[in-house]
Write a protein that holds these residues in place. Structure first.
Motif, short mmCIF file in Angstrom:
data_model
loop_
_atom_site.label_atom_id
_atom_site.label_comp_id
_atom_site.label_asym_id
_atom_site.label_seq_id
_atom_site.Cartn_x
_atom_site.Cartn_y
_atom_site.Cartn_z
N HIS A 67 43.17 -4.32 13.10
CA HIS A 67 44.49 -4.90 12.85
C HIS A 67 44.43 -6.43 12.67
N LYS A 68 43.34 -6.88 12.09
CA LYS A 68 43.18 -8.31 11.86
C LYS A 68 43.39 -8.71 10.40
N CYS A 69 43.65 -7.75 9.55
CA CYS A 69 43.92 -8.06 8.15
C CYS A 69 44.66 -6.91 7.49
N SER A 70 45.25 -7.18 6.36
CA SER A 70 45.72 -6.13 5.44
C SER A 70 44.85 -6.22 4.21
N ILE A 71 44.74 -5.13 3.50
CA ILE A 71 43.86 -5.07 2.34
C ILE A 71 44.68 -5.05 1.06
N GLN A 72 44.30 -5.89 0.12
CA GLN A 72 44.94 -5.88 -1.19
C GLN A 72 44.13 -4.96 -2.10
N PRO A 73 44.70 -3.84 -2.51
CA PRO A 73 43.93 -2.90 -3.33
C PRO A 73 43.53 -3.52 -4.66
N PRO A 74 42.40 -3.09 -5.23
CA PRO A 74 41.98 -3.58 -6.55
C PRO A 74 43.07 -3.32 -7.59
N LYS A 75 43.07 -4.10 -8.65
CA LYS A 75 44.11 -3.99 -9.67
C LYS A 75 44.16 -2.60 -10.29
N TRP A 76 43.03 -1.95 -10.39
CA TRP A 76 42.99 -0.63 -11.03
C TRP A 76 43.54 0.47 -10.11
N LEU A 77 43.64 0.18 -8.80
CA LEU A 77 44.08 1.19 -7.84
C LEU A 77 45.60 1.10 -7.63
N ASN A 78 46.32 1.30 -8.73
CA ASN A 78 47.78 1.36 -8.64
C ASN A 78 48.28 2.46 -9.56
N ILE A 79 49.47 2.92 -9.31
CA ILE A 79 49.95 4.13 -9.96
C ILE A 79 50.10 3.98 -11.48
N ASP A 80 50.56 2.83 -11.95
CA ASP A 80 50.75 2.64 -13.39
C ASP A 80 49.41 2.64 -14.13
N THR A 81 48.44 1.92 -13.59
CA THR A 81 47.12 1.86 -14.23
C THR A 81 46.47 3.23 -14.27
N PRO A 99 35.90 1.53 -12.64
CA PRO A 99 34.77 0.86 -12.00
C PRO A 99 33.65 1.83 -11.64
N TYR A 100 32.44 1.31 -11.55
CA TYR A 100 31.25 2.10 -11.26
C TYR A 100 31.37 2.83 -9.93
N HIS A 101 32.05 2.24 -8.97
CA HIS A 101 32.22 2.85 -7.64
C HIS A 101 33.67 3.25 -7.38
N TYR A 102 34.39 3.64 -8.42
CA TYR A 102 35.82 3.91 -8.24
C TYR A 102 36.09 5.05 -7.26
N LEU A 103 35.26 6.09 -7.30
CA LEU A 103 35.48 7.22 -6.40
C LEU A 103 35.28 6.84 -4.95
N GLU A 104 34.20 6.13 -4.67
CA GLU A 104 33.89 5.75 -3.30
C GLU A 104 34.91 4.76 -2.75
N ILE A 105 35.22 3.73 -3.54
CA ILE A 105 36.15 2.69 -3.09
C ILE A 105 37.54 3.28 -2.84
N SER A 106 38.02 4.08 -3.77
CA SER A 106 39.36 4.66 -3.60
C SER A 106 39.41 5.59 -2.40
N ILE A 125 46.68 12.11 -5.87
CA ILE A 125 46.80 13.22 -6.83
C ILE A 125 46.28 12.80 -8.19
N LEU A 126 46.64 11.59 -8.63
CA LEU A 126 46.17 11.09 -9.93
C LEU A 126 44.65 10.99 -9.97
N LEU A 127 44.07 10.47 -8.91
CA LEU A 127 42.61 10.33 -8.85
C LEU A 127 41.93 11.70 -8.89
N LYS A 128 42.51 12.67 -8.21
CA LYS A 128 41.95 14.02 -8.23
C LYS A 128 42.04 14.61 -9.64
N ASP A 129 43.17 14.39 -10.31
CA ASP A 129 43.33 14.89 -11.68
C ASP A 129 42.30 14.24 -12.62
#
Length: 201
Positions: A67-81, A99-106, A125-129
């Motif tokens: 609980h010492k930070c919040s994480i800003q998700p990468p630009k590609w990890l949003n619903i519109d993208t 990204p090369y590590h998109y599955l692991e990072i997400s 759901i989008l990532l699974k699709d």
């Protein structure tokens, strides 16, 4: 044609791939002041809210869990993208440029920081699709594989890792065939030539 080096390498376990991905840089927002952290892997900080800072994914996850930070998700990890990526995957034969590590990072971020990712359930759901579509396209590509063509543009490491054993075996088999077939063709050509020459006499 030789296999690309990243296909020739040994297969990693999912845990090993996840470990590699944890060194990718992620932006965090510190929730409290912290001095510079000097670790074996490097030096990070100082941390001064509300100034964002980039750190390795593993450190971001550690600080988030404390609980010492919040994480800003990468630009590609949003619903519109991701909706656009899914549309591209469905409409094009090629793979979209994730990204090369998109599955692991997400997977890591959705597991430990879903509260920092808007529409996280829809994104899962989008990532699974997207993953399922890419698997189907990969299978279609494997059916057309030949020794002069291999197209793996934009596949992630986890995806490459899944098909690497097949590629290695397939290319080894094709190389063996290529070594045998030219010799067989040369032998047939020589035999045909000798038959024609004897007939002439």
């Amino acid at each position: 044609m030789a296999l690309p080096k990243y296909v020739q390498q040994n297969v990693f376990t999912p845990a090993e791939i996840e470990f590699i991905s944890e060194y990718e840089q992620i932006t965090i927002l510190p929730l409290q002041r912290m001095e510079t952290l000097t670790l074996l892997e490097g030096t990070y900080g100082p941390f001064r809210p509300p100034i964002t800072i980039k750190v390795p994914l593993w450190l971001a996850v550690t600080l988030k869990k404390k609980h010492k930070c919040s994480i800003q998700p990468p630009k590609w990890l949003n619903i519109d993208t991701l909706k656009k990526k899914k549309q591209k995957e469905e409409s094009l034969e090629t793979f979209s440029d994730l990204p090369y590590h998109y599955l692991e990072i997400s997977t890591i971020l959705l597991d430990c920081a879903s509260d920092d990712i808007p529409y996280s359930d829809e994104i899962k759901i989008l990532l699974k699709d997207i993953q399922e579509i890419r698997k189907r396209k990969t299978k279609s590509g494997l059916d057309l594989i030949n020794s002069n063509n291999i197209q793996l543009d934009n596949l992630g490491l986890m995806e490459i890792n899944e098909i690497r054993p097949f590629f290695s075996k397939a290319f080894n088999d094709m190389r063996k065939l290529e070594e045998v077939l030219p010799n067989s063709q040369d032998s047939q050509t020589t035999q045909s030539f000798n038959t024609s020459r004897n007939s002439a006499y």
